[in-house]
Design an enzyme around this catalytic site. Structure first.
Site, PDB file in Angstrom:
ATOM      1  N   GLU A 145      -3.480   7.359  -3.518  1.00 21.97           N
ATOM      2  CA  GLU A 145      -3.272   6.340  -3.116  1.00 21.97           C
ATOM      3  C   GLU A 145      -3.140   5.120  -4.250  1.00 21.97           C
ATOM      4  OE1 GLU A 145      -5.964   5.114   0.568  1.00 21.97           O
ATOM      5  OE2 GLU A 145      -7.020   4.209  -1.694  1.00 21.97           O
ATOM      6  N   TYR A 159       1.217  -1.247   0.084  1.00 24.25           N
ATOM      7  CA  TYR A 159      -0.089   0.090  -0.173  1.00 24.25           C
ATOM      8  C   TYR A 159       1.137   1.351   0.169  1.00 24.25           C
ATOM      9  CZ  TYR A 159      -2.949   3.857   1.525  1.00 24.25           C
ATOM     10  OH  TYR A 159      -3.404   4.836   1.714  1.00 24.25           O
TER      11      TYR A 159
END
Ligand code: GDP
Ligand code: MN
Length: 401
Positions: A192, A101
């Site tokens: 993101e 992530y």
């Protein structure tokens, strides 16, 4: 403005962030054509602006045209958490060794940029933050200094990405510095990548993209124009935008019109305080003339949840008599589905109230203060909500006051 995954990936590609080759499709046959171009196996991905598409069945692997056809057919038109799928992104499927992530946001309280990196990707980051907060490496970045390659390397090491593969670690650090440039030069509020993957052959690659652009910077990005049309707006917000209104849709039952952002926010607060819930935030600004008032009422009128409308105007440069004339003209043009409660004060308020006098009724109520107007609107909304529910017990607290 939120971008769809495929737009986010196009944005990433401009800064050299590695993504898979693919294309968009609005029909099953287009999906097959894009799959042939991308090369099998492919992933068929629903384009909606909501997370957890995978779990909802909106992301499927396909090894040939028949599978693409059946998956595309099933996903197009699917409802994912209230978002209808109208478009697909088809890309060459990647082999995954690990899922990571990475994100960049603005930490307003710290007045700094915030990078977050984790070796636990592929799941919602909120879940990781809750269950295993230590698994997220965080770094505050001074916007004046930016993110140095060394800081990026340390972040990768701290997060424990690709622990035994120096080459992949270097690639991950490079992706972070590129993502930072995309965030800053691209005027985003959020970028993101979840998951950012490590492939079995040791490369780092973005499998998903979430990008929110800062609308305040639109003036220096003419290229954003092409994305505006496809933005997934709430129907009310789309109408409001067409009419040039500063409107934000909320979930409550009291429609709100106020002049000035501060007054609009205070009005939302007061509605909450007396037990109601705002259906929207709407600042009609300084020029509260008839056309603006009619446009505002039209937009609020399209919201089926609205059960009462509260107009709160404090005249300064805006004269209340003008606003009153605007309201009279607006209600002659727009047939309102809900009663209107008005609080008008400030410059020429007397004259404004006099103009409205003859129009007052059960459907148009003038109250002397903001608090009283809010109570009346909330009580009316409560009654209307109850009528709709068909139940006598439930509703807002408004009625008992
Ligand atoms: P989200 O569920 O909306 O966040 O959609 P993502 O694009 O993140 O995809 C969800 C999951 O699907 C990923 O975490 C992967 O596990 C899987 N996935 C997506 N693309 C691929 C791919 O190219 N290959 C493989 N094997 N899995 C993929
Ligand atoms: Mn994802």
């Amino acid at each position: 403005m939120d971008l769809f995954e495929y737009q986010g990936k196009q944005y990433f590609a401009r800064w050299g962030i590695p993504t898979s080759r693919g294309g968009v499709a609005d029909t099953v046959e287009e999906a097959v054509a894009r799959a042939e171009e991308a090369g099998y196996p492919v992933v068929v991905k629903a384009q909606v602006q909501v997370g957890g598409r995978g779990k909802a069945g909106g992301i499927k692997l396909a090894s040939g045209a028949d599978e693409v056809r059946s998956h595309a057919g099933a996903i197009l038109g699917m409802d994912i958490k209230g978002h209808r799928v109208r478009r697909l992104w088809i890309e060459h499927a990647s082999d995954i060794a690990e899922e990571y992530y990475a994100s960049l946001t603005l930490d307003r309280a710290a007045k700094l940029h915030l990078a977050m990196v984790s070796s636990k990707g592929g799941v919602e980051i909120e879940q990781v933050a809750e269950e295993d907060p230590a698994a997220i490496a965080r770094l505050h970045i001074d916007p004046v200094d930016g993110l140095s390659p060394d800081q990026a390397r340390r972040l990768v090491a701290e997060a424990g990405l690709a622990p035994s593969e120096p080459g992949a670690q270097e690639e991950a650090a490079q992706v972070l510095t590129r993502l930072y440039r995309c965030f800053v030069e691209g005027d985003a509020d959020l970028v993101e990548i979840n998951p950012l993957i490590l492939t079995p052959d040791g490369h780092i690659h973005a499998l998903d993209a979430k990008v929110t652009l800062d609308d305040n910077a639109a003036f220096r990005h003419p290229e954003w124009e092409e994305w505006k049309g496809s933005a997934e707006l709430d129907e009310r917000e789309r109408l409001a935008r067409e009419r040039g209104l500063n409107y934000i849709g909320l979930d409550g039952t009291v429609g709100i019109i106020a002049n000035g952002a501060g007054l609009a926010m205070s009005t939302c607060d007061v509605v909450n305080q007396v037990g109601g819930s705002p259906a929207n935030f709407l600042d009609i600004g300084g020029g509260a003339n008839a056309a603006v008032m009619a446009a505002a009422l039209e937009v609020i009128n399209t919201d089926p949840k609205v059960a009462a409308i509260l107009v709160n105007v404090f005249g300064g440069i805006t004269r209340v008599d003008e606003v009153a004339r605007g309201i009279v003209e607006a209600i002659s043009r727009v047939e309102l589905g809900s009663p209107l409660v008005l609080r008008l004060d400030g410059t020429n308020a007397e004259e404004g109230r006099r103009i409205l006098k003859e129009h007052e009724s059960e459907r148009l109520i003038v109250r002397p203060t903001m608090l009283e107007a809010a109570r009346t609107a909330v009580s009316l909304a409560g009654d209307r909500s109850r009528e709709r529910d068909g139940s006598q017990e439930e509703g807002t607290e408004g009625r008992s006051r």
